[in-house]
Design a protein around this motif. Structure first.
Motif, short mmCIF file in Angstrom:
data_model
loop_
_atom_site.label_atom_id
_atom_site.label_comp_id
_atom_site.label_asym_id
_atom_site.label_seq_id
_atom_site.Cartn_x
_atom_site.Cartn_y
_atom_site.Cartn_z
N ASP A 1 104.38 69.42 80.09
CA ASP A 1 105.28 69.89 78.54
C ASP A 1 106.38 70.63 78.83
O ASP A 1 106.86 72.15 79.33
CB ASP A 1 104.05 70.89 78.17
N PHE A 2 107.45 70.19 78.33
CA PHE A 2 108.58 70.58 79.23
C PHE A 2 108.73 71.45 77.74
O PHE A 2 109.93 72.74 78.59
CB PHE A 2 110.07 69.25 78.69
N GLY A 3 107.81 71.78 76.72
CA GLY A 3 108.29 73.74 76.19
C GLY A 3 109.48 73.11 75.04
O GLY A 3 110.17 72.65 75.62
N ALA A 4 109.73 74.86 75.11
CA ALA A 4 111.49 75.09 74.62
C ALA A 4 111.29 76.32 74.60
O ALA A 4 110.60 77.38 74.38
CB ALA A 4 111.30 74.48 72.53
N VAL A 5 112.90 76.48 74.49
CA VAL A 5 113.09 78.41 73.64
C VAL A 5 113.07 78.42 72.44
O VAL A 5 114.15 77.11 71.67
CB VAL A 5 114.54 78.42 74.55
N GLY A 6 112.68 79.28 71.99
CA GLY A 6 112.22 79.76 70.65
C GLY A 6 113.76 80.57 69.95
O GLY A 6 114.69 81.00 70.73
N ASP B 1 113.65 83.68 70.26
CA ASP B 1 114.05 85.17 70.75
C ASP B 1 114.17 84.77 71.55
O ASP B 1 114.40 85.69 72.76
CB ASP B 1 112.11 86.29 70.80
N GLY B 2 114.90 83.55 72.54
CA GLY B 2 114.90 83.10 73.17
C GLY B 2 114.09 83.52 74.55
O GLY B 2 113.95 83.61 75.80
N ILE B 3 112.61 83.56 73.85
CA ILE B 3 111.58 83.20 75.50
C ILE B 3 111.34 81.88 74.85
O ILE B 3 111.37 81.05 74.40
CB ILE B 3 110.17 84.27 75.28
N TRP B 4 111.19 80.81 76.43
CA TRP B 4 110.24 80.18 76.17
C TRP B 4 108.69 79.53 76.45
O TRP B 4 108.52 80.61 76.90
CB TRP B 4 110.79 79.36 78.24
N ARG B 5 108.12 78.98 75.92
CA ARG B 5 106.46 78.26 75.44
C ARG B 5 106.89 76.97 76.03
O ARG B 5 107.05 76.31 75.24
CB ARG B 5 106.18 78.97 74.56
N PRO B 6 105.31 76.23 75.93
CA PRO B 6 105.27 75.62 75.59
C PRO B 6 104.83 74.56 74.26
O PRO B 6 104.72 75.31 73.22
CB PRO B 6 103.87 75.50 76.56
N PHE B 7 105.12 73.41 74.26
CA PHE B 7 104.20 73.20 73.24
C PHE B 7 103.15 73.60 72.46
O PHE B 7 102.28 73.65 72.08
CB PHE B 7 104.96 71.43 73.13
N PHE B 8 102.14 72.69 73.71
CA PHE B 8 100.69 72.95 73.07
C PHE B 8 100.10 73.90 74.56
O PHE B 8 99.40 73.24 76.01
CB PHE B 8 100.04 71.19 73.53
#
Length: 293
Positions: free
Chosen positions: A38-43, A45-52
């Motif tokens: 789950d490589f996620g993405a940075v929103g 707001d500059g915070i990285w979050r997983p997709f799931f």
């Protein structure tokens, strides 16, 4: 290189039957480094979050480096698998729970589960033995793809734009016509006939049945192995890994025999689709003969 089509086909002479066995149709995939899981993405707001988030522990992102390899453009069909069965004098069967029933090979009834152009649904052991046999017949290092190889191809060489293993990395509901085709029923269709291929030219990475890969399944493998080259998964286990789920990084484990709700005395045999991989960095480069190379 990774977008180059490399095809080959050969004919097997079976007792009383000459069958054109056109299965060696591969896409060469140039290796590289990618974030698996789950490589996620940075929103914004500059915070990285997983997709799931619920499966982050299971699908924890980790860096993987892969050598180049080639992957079958299509899932293995019943036509291919029945050829293997007959060539090895194996029974052509269907399973109903733990029971086995004979069936007719090369079924040309398009409404049948066993229609020759639909993907074969078999146990992990049968899938592994098929790829190994095909490798022996062709003199090529063929085997089930590793889980990392499957994900790398499903994500267009590990692209972070490929959240889903579709032709464009986006969920199918972004394409109403395709979504309706798949949503009308989970039944299998002839390989490569429902969704477009991804940019690598590989079909059905997001459709037409979950796929066996070579790895044993483990809940902890990702977080305990953070930087790997050509990973093959745990050395042992009780379940094998299945791919082709909602997200391009999703996976589950499944044994060949699983309990059912129908009866404590009757067991369901786990049968799923599969494709083979050419486990070497140099691709096939010509067509024809026993094998093309």
């Amino acid at each position: 290189m990774f977008n180059l089509a490399n095809e080959a086909h050969f004919t097997l002479d079976l007792p009383g039957l000459e069958h054109d066995f056109r299965v060696l149709s591969f896409r060469a995939i140039e290796g590289g480094r990618f974030t698996m899981g789950d490589f996620g993405a940075v929103g914004d707001d500059g915070i990285w979050r997983p997709f799931f988030p619920p499966t982050l522990e299971l699908n924890q992102p980790h860096e993987v480096t892969l050598s180049s390899y080639s992957l079958s453009r299509h899932k293995t069909t019943w036509e291919d698998f029945d050829t293997y069965l007959l060539a090895n004098n194996l029974d052509v069967i269907e399973r109903v729970f733990e029971e086995k029933r004979r069936r007719i090979p090369f079924n040309d009834d398009e409404s049948s589960r066993f229609y020759l152009k639909k993907p074969a649904e078999v146990t992990w052991r049968e899938a592994e033995e098929y790829c190994r046999w095909l490798g022996l017949r062709t003199g090529l290092p063929l085997a089930l793809p590793t889980s990392a190889q499957w994900e790398f191809a499903a994500r267009n060489r590990g692209s972070t734009e490929w959240v889903f293993s579709t032709h464009d990395g986006k969920p199918l509901h972004f394409h109403r016509d395709l979504y309706e085709q798949v949503g009308e029923g989970a039944e299998r269709v002839p390989v490569g006939s429902r969704l477009p291929p991804n940019p690598l030219g590989v079909y059905d990475m997001a459709d037409n049945g979950m796929e066996w890969v070579s790895d044993w399944y483990s809940d902890t493998w990702y977080r305990n192995n953070q930087n790997m080259t050509n990973p093959t998964g745990p050395v042992d286990g009780t379940e094998k890994t299945l791919r082709n789920l909602d997200f391009s990084f999703s996976r589950i484990g499944m044994p060949e025999t699983v309990p059912t709700l129908h009866s404590a005395d009757r067991l369901h045999i786990g049968e799923f689709t599969f494709r083979c991989a050419l486990q070497r960095p140099t691709p096939l480069n010509t067509t024809g003969g026993k094998h093309a190379d």
